[in-house]
Scaffold this motif. Structure first.
Motif, PDB file in Angstrom:
ATOM      1  N   LYS A   1       0.839  -1.199   0.000  1.00 11.42           N
ATOM      2  CA  LYS A   1       0.000   0.000   0.000  1.00 11.42           C
ATOM      3  C   LYS A   1       0.876   1.252   0.000  1.00 11.42           C
ATOM      4  N   PRO A   2       0.378   2.332  -0.594  1.00  9.22           N
ATOM      5  CA  PRO A   2       1.177   3.566  -0.650  1.00  9.22           C
ATOM      6  C   PRO A   2       1.393   4.217   0.706  1.00  9.22           C
ATOM      7  N   LEU A   3       0.488   3.966   1.668  1.00  9.72           N
ATOM      8  CA  LEU A   3       0.611   4.534   3.007  1.00  9.72           C
ATOM      9  C   LEU A   3       0.739   3.414   4.033  1.00  9.72           C
ATOM     10  N   TYR A   4       1.601   3.654   5.018  1.00 11.38           N
ATOM     11  CA  TYR A   4       1.782   2.701   6.117  1.00 11.38           C
ATOM     12  C   TYR A   4       1.522   3.436   7.423  1.00 11.38           C
ATOM     13  N   LEU A   5       0.655   2.874   8.247  1.00 10.18           N
ATOM     14  CA  LEU A   5       0.352   3.468   9.536  1.00 10.18           C
ATOM     15  C   LEU A   5       1.277   2.870  10.585  1.00 10.18           C
ATOM     16  N   CYS A   6       2.153   3.704  11.104  1.00  4.95           N
ATOM     17  CA  CYS A   6       3.189   3.255  12.045  1.00  4.95           C
ATOM     18  C   CYS A   6       2.736   3.490  13.477  1.00  4.95           C
ATOM     19  N   ASP A   7       2.860   2.474  14.298  1.00  7.62           N
ATOM     20  CA  ASP A   7       2.557   2.591  15.728  1.00  7.62           C
ATOM     21  C   ASP A   7       3.797   3.117  16.441  1.00  7.62           C
ATOM     22  N   ALA A   8       3.817   4.424  16.676  1.00  6.54           N
ATOM     23  CA  ALA A   8       4.987   5.074  17.273  1.00  6.54           C
ATOM     24  C   ALA A   8       4.773   5.429  18.738  1.00  6.54           C
ATOM     25  N   GLY A   9       3.845   4.741  19.386  1.00  2.00           N
ATOM     26  CA  GLY A   9       3.567   5.048  20.787  1.00  2.00           C
ATOM     27  C   GLY A   9       4.758   4.841  21.701  1.00  2.00           C
ATOM     28  N   SER A  10       5.616   3.875  21.375  1.00  7.17           N
ATOM     29  CA  SER A  10       6.768   3.592  22.229  1.00  7.17           C
ATOM     30  C   SER A  10       7.840   4.671  22.156  1.00  7.17           C
ATOM     31  N   LEU A  11       7.734   5.579  21.176  1.00  8.61           N
ATOM     32  CA  LEU A  11       8.715   6.668  21.087  1.00  8.61           C
ATOM     33  C   LEU A  11       8.466   7.758  22.121  1.00  8.61           C
ATOM     34  N   GLY A  12       7.278   7.757  22.702  1.00 11.69           N
ATOM     35  CA  GLY A  12       6.995   8.712  23.764  1.00 11.69           C
ATOM     36  C   GLY A  12       6.616  10.099  23.290  1.00 11.69           C
ATOM     37  N   GLY A  13       6.324  10.270  22.013  1.00 15.46           N
ATOM     38  CA  GLY A  13       5.948  11.569  21.486  1.00 15.46           C
ATOM     39  C   GLY A  13       4.449  11.791  21.586  1.00 15.46           C
ATOM     40  N   LYS A  14       4.000  12.905  21.019  1.00 13.98           N
ATOM     41  CA  LYS A  14       2.571  13.221  21.065  1.00 13.98           C
ATOM     42  C   LYS A  14       1.794  12.463  19.993  1.00 13.98           C
ATOM     43  N   PHE A  15       2.521  11.879  19.021  1.00 16.14           N
ATOM     44  CA  PHE A  15       1.868  11.106  17.976  1.00 16.14           C
ATOM     45  C   PHE A  15       2.003   9.610  18.291  1.00 16.14           C
ATOM     46  N   THR A  16       0.881   8.911  18.265  1.00 21.91           N
ATOM     47  CA  THR A  16       0.920   7.457  18.474  1.00 21.91           C
ATOM     48  C   THR A  16       0.827   6.702  17.153  1.00 21.91           C
ATOM     49  N   ILE A  17       0.017   7.213  16.230  1.00 22.27           N
ATOM     50  CA  ILE A  17      -0.103   6.633  14.890  1.00 22.27           C
ATOM     51  C   ILE A  17       0.421   7.646  13.878  1.00 22.27           C
ATOM     52  N   ILE A  18       1.443   7.247  13.130  1.00 21.21           N
ATOM     53  CA  ILE A  18       2.088   8.132  12.172  1.00 21.21           C
ATOM     54  C   ILE A  18       1.909   7.571  10.770  1.00 21.21           C
ATOM     55  N   LYS A  19       1.577   8.465   9.837  1.00 21.79           N
ATOM     56  CA  LYS A  19       1.444   8.063   8.445  1.00 21.79           C
ATOM     57  C   LYS A  19       2.800   8.136   7.747  1.00 21.79           C
ATOM     58  N   CYS A  20       3.136   7.046   7.022  1.00 22.03           N
ATOM     59  CA  CYS A  20       4.391   6.998   6.281  1.00 22.03           C
ATOM     60  C   CYS A  20       4.097   6.631   4.833  1.00 22.03           C
ATOM     61  N   THR A  21       4.857   7.205   3.941  1.00 26.66           N
ATOM     62  CA  THR A  21       4.695   6.908   2.514  1.00 26.66           C
ATOM     63  C   THR A  21       5.713   5.858   2.087  1.00 26.66           C
ATOM     64  N   VAL A  22       5.249   4.884   1.322  1.00 30.28           N
ATOM     65  CA  VAL A  22       6.104   3.805   0.822  1.00 30.28           C
ATOM     66  C   VAL A  22       6.481   4.136  -0.621  1.00 30.28           C
ATOM     67  N   PRO A  23       7.762   4.272  -0.923  1.00 34.83           N
ATOM     68  CA  PRO A  23       8.168   4.636  -2.286  1.00 34.83           C
ATOM     69  C   PRO A  23       7.992   3.480  -3.262  1.00 34.83           C
ATOM     70  N   GLU A  24       7.630   3.817  -4.505  1.00 33.13           N
ATOM     71  CA  GLU A  24       7.469   2.839  -5.594  1.00 33.13           C
ATOM     72  C   GLU A  24       6.636   1.625  -5.163  1.00 33.13           C
ATOM     73  N   HIS A  25       5.518   1.882  -4.522  1.00 35.37           N
ATOM     74  CA  HIS A  25       4.701   0.784  -3.994  1.00 35.37           C
ATOM     75  C   HIS A  25       4.155  -0.101  -5.106  1.00 35.37           C
ATOM     76  N   PHE A  26       3.829   0.479  -6.274  1.00 38.86           N
ATOM     77  CA  PHE A  26       3.283  -0.327  -7.374  1.00 38.86           C
ATOM     78  C   PHE A  26       4.343  -1.274  -7.931  1.00 38.86           C
ATOM     79  N   GLU A  27       5.575  -0.773  -8.108  1.00 40.99           N
ATOM     80  CA  GLU A  27       6.664  -1.627  -8.584  1.00 40.99           C
ATOM     81  C   GLU A  27       6.923  -2.769  -7.607  1.00 40.99           C
ATOM     82  N   LYS A  28       6.885  -2.462  -6.335  1.00 41.20           N
ATOM     83  CA  LYS A  28       7.121  -3.496  -5.321  1.00 41.20           C
ATOM     84  C   LYS A  28       6.016  -4.543  -5.324  1.00 41.20           C
ATOM     85  N   THR A  29       4.779  -4.112  -5.576  1.00 32.00           N
ATOM     86  CA  THR A  29       3.674  -5.074  -5.652  1.00 32.00           C
ATOM     87  C   THR A  29       3.867  -6.036  -6.815  1.00 32.00           C
ATOM     88  N   ILE A  30       4.242  -5.504  -7.978  1.00 28.50           N
ATOM     89  CA  ILE A  30       4.479  -6.361  -9.153  1.00 28.50           C
ATOM     90  C   ILE A  30       5.625  -7.336  -8.881  1.00 28.50           C
TER      91      ILE A  30
END
Length: 204
Positions: free
Chosen positions: A142-171
């Motif tokens: 998937k083009p977006l990955y939801l990262c569980d960053a709660g253990s980092l201790g910041g104000k964000f627990t769920i962080i959105k990350c972009t996966v590069p060339e996701h279509f090429e990787k799927t193929i």
């Protein structure tokens, strides 16, 4: 001289006594290794560098990427190739040590049993690796990955990350899944060919 040595080594140590086994060796050793050695690094080589999260901080990117990829596909497939080749390599080294030619493998029951066992172990390893491959990488990137960053201790627990060339990787992932299925089918066909040739030899 060197070409003759390589040819003799293949005939004695690498070349399987079964036609399907020879095709499996060719397919396994050329196509899959080409995909792993050339194309996988072109597709996955700089994935960690281009993996970005919001907020875009180095420690967050590294943390989420390690969560997204517990093991990189290149490392996993390299280990898979080595491990799956081990049973056949052990058998062929044993055959070379005992100076067993291709005809003797089919004519001696003990050699047949050992060879079939090596193929069965190879099938088991292929199936286990295929299951792990699906469990680790799935079928769709998937083009977006939801990262569980709660253990980092910041104000964000769920962080959105972009996966590069996701279509090429799927193929590429679908191609590797297809190769895994083909090699398992070839291993099963190899066992049936052994049984067929043994029945033919017994009738003679």
């Amino acid at each position: 001289m060197s070409l003759n040595y390589i040819k003799n080594f293949y005939e004695v140590c690498v070349k399987p006594p079964i036609v399907v086994g020879q095709f499996h060796t060719l397919f396994f050793g050329s196509v899959r290794m080409f995909f792993l050695g050339v194309l996988s690094f072109a597709v996955y080589g700089n994935e960690a560098l281009h993996f970005r999260c919001d907020p875009d901080k180095r420690e967050i990117n590294l943390f989420c990427y390690n969560q997204f990829r517990p093991i990189t596909p290149q490392v996993f497939w390299a280990l898979q190739l080595v491990i799956v080749l081990v049973p056949g390599a052990i058998f062929h080294l044993y055959a070379a040590y005992k100076s067993i030619n291709q005809e003797c493998i089919l004519q001696r029951p003990i050699y047949n049993v050992i060879y079939v066992l090596s193929v069965l172990v190879r099938i088991s390893l292929e199936v286990i690796a295929f299951w792990l491959q699906i469990h680790l990488f799935g079928f769709l990137i998937k083009p977006l990955y939801l990262c569980d960053a709660g253990s980092l201790g910041g104000k964000f627990t769920i962080i959105k990350c972009t996966v590069p060339e996701h279509f090429e990787k799927t193929i590429f992932l679908i191609a590797m899944h297809t190769f895994a299925v083909i090699t398992v089918v070839l291993c099963v066909a190899e066992i049936f060919e052994i049984i067929f040739k043994l029945c033919f030899l017994i009738r003679q």
